[in-house]
Design an enzyme around this catalytic site. Structure first.
Site, PDB file in Angstrom:
ATOM      1  N   TYR A  49      -0.737  -7.622  -2.218  1.00 23.74           N
ATOM      2  CA  TYR A  49       0.212  -6.462  -2.396  1.00 23.74           C
ATOM      3  C   TYR A  49       0.997  -6.078  -1.229  1.00 23.74           C
ATOM      4  O   TYR A  49       1.928  -5.298  -1.051  1.00 23.74           O
ATOM      5  CB  TYR A  49      -0.350  -5.262  -2.922  1.00 23.74           C
ATOM      6  CG  TYR A  49      -1.647  -4.796  -2.173  1.00 23.74           C
ATOM      7  CD1 TYR A  49      -1.409  -4.124  -0.991  1.00 23.74           C
ATOM      8  CD2 TYR A  49      -2.971  -5.474  -2.539  1.00 23.74           C
ATOM      9  CE1 TYR A  49      -2.521  -3.788  -0.251  1.00 23.74           C
ATOM     10  CE2 TYR A  49      -4.165  -4.793  -1.767  1.00 23.74           C
ATOM     11  CZ  TYR A  49      -3.849  -4.143  -0.629  1.00 23.74           C
ATOM     12  OH  TYR A  49      -4.874  -3.742  -0.103  1.00 23.74           O
ATOM     13  N   GLY A  50       0.610  -6.759  -0.169  1.00 24.03           N
ATOM     14  CA  GLY A  50       1.315  -6.326   1.148  1.00 24.03           C
ATOM     15  C   GLY A  50       2.101  -7.438   2.047  1.00 24.03           C
ATOM     16  O   GLY A  50       2.695  -8.210   1.593  1.00 24.03           O
ATOM     17  N   THR A  51       1.295  -7.597   3.088  1.00 21.10           N
ATOM     18  CA  THR A  51       2.027  -8.668   4.022  1.00 21.10           C
ATOM     19  C   THR A  51       1.931 -10.264   3.648  1.00 21.10           C
ATOM     20  O   THR A  51       2.377 -11.149   4.330  1.00 21.10           O
ATOM     21  CB  THR A  51       1.845  -8.473   5.718  1.00 21.10           C
ATOM     22  OG1 THR A  51       0.280  -8.781   5.685  1.00 21.10           O
ATOM     23  CG2 THR A  51       1.697  -7.246   6.285  1.00 21.10           C
ATOM     24  N   LEU A  52       0.962 -10.251   2.650  1.00 23.97           N
ATOM     25  CA  LEU A  52       0.675 -11.674   2.185  1.00 23.97           C
ATOM     26  C   LEU A  52       1.898 -12.181   1.194  1.00 23.97           C
ATOM     27  O   LEU A  52       2.090 -13.311   0.747  1.00 23.97           O
ATOM     28  CB  LEU A  52      -0.823 -12.003   1.711  1.00 23.97           C
ATOM     29  CG  LEU A  52      -1.722 -11.964   2.817  1.00 23.97           C
ATOM     30  CD1 LEU A  52      -3.016 -11.701   2.113  1.00 23.97           C
ATOM     31  CD2 LEU A  52      -1.766 -13.093   3.543  1.00 23.97           C
ATOM     32  N   GLU A  66      -8.000  -9.921   6.835  1.00 24.08           N
ATOM     33  CA  GLU A  66      -8.213  -8.491   6.244  1.00 24.08           C
ATOM     34  C   GLU A  66      -9.350  -7.836   6.667  1.00 24.08           C
ATOM     35  O   GLU A  66      -9.852  -6.697   6.210  1.00 24.08           O
ATOM     36  CB  GLU A  66      -8.339  -8.690   4.674  1.00 24.08           C
ATOM     37  CG  GLU A  66      -7.255  -9.162   4.034  1.00 24.08           C
ATOM     38  CD  GLU A  66      -6.088  -8.308   3.951  1.00 24.08           C
ATOM     39  OE1 GLU A  66      -6.109  -7.441   4.590  1.00 24.08           O
ATOM     40  OE2 GLU A  66      -4.889  -8.865   3.381  1.00 24.08           O
TER      41      GLU A  66
END
Length: 117
Positions: free
Chosen positions: A8-11, A73
């Site tokens: 849901y983010g930087t990936l 993470e």
């Protein structure tokens, strides 16, 4: 490919850490209503709390990619209480997927009501 992961983010595609998923198979998007998203500054964090939905991308990945994501993470399977994120399975339209859950307080962070980071 042995695992599914929902990010849901930087990936996500086009974001700063998307290169870690270059060998993964993109399966599609979903909105997870069991999560709430918070703005942590340079990246977001999701916590298990109902919302209108956090938009995720779901990928099929292998063991090596999963291990690389654990490092990114700060997830320590042998010491989860020390981890920045915890890895939990959640249902998606593409099957049960690993999701990284923020493992710190969020009271001082802005909630992202749109569910999109």
């Amino acid at each position: 490919m042995k695992h599914l992961v929902a990010v849901y983010g930087t990936l996500k595609r086009g974001c700063s850490n998307s290169g870690l998923l270059r060998e993964a198979t993109f399966l599609g998007e979903d909105a997870l209503t069991g999560l709430t998203l918070y703005d942590l500054g340079p990246y977001p964090g999701a916590v298990i709390r109902p919302s209108d939905g956090v938009v995720v991308e779901v990928y099929a990945i292998n063991d090596r990619i999963l291990a690389d994501l654990d490092v990114l993470e700060d997830y320590f399977p042998a010491a989860p209480e020390e981890s920045l994120y915890l890895r939990k399975r959640m249902a998606t339209h593409h099957g049960s997927a690993w999701v990284y859950i923020y493992n710190r307080p969020v009271a001082s962070h802005r909630r992202i009501t749109s569910g999109v980071w």
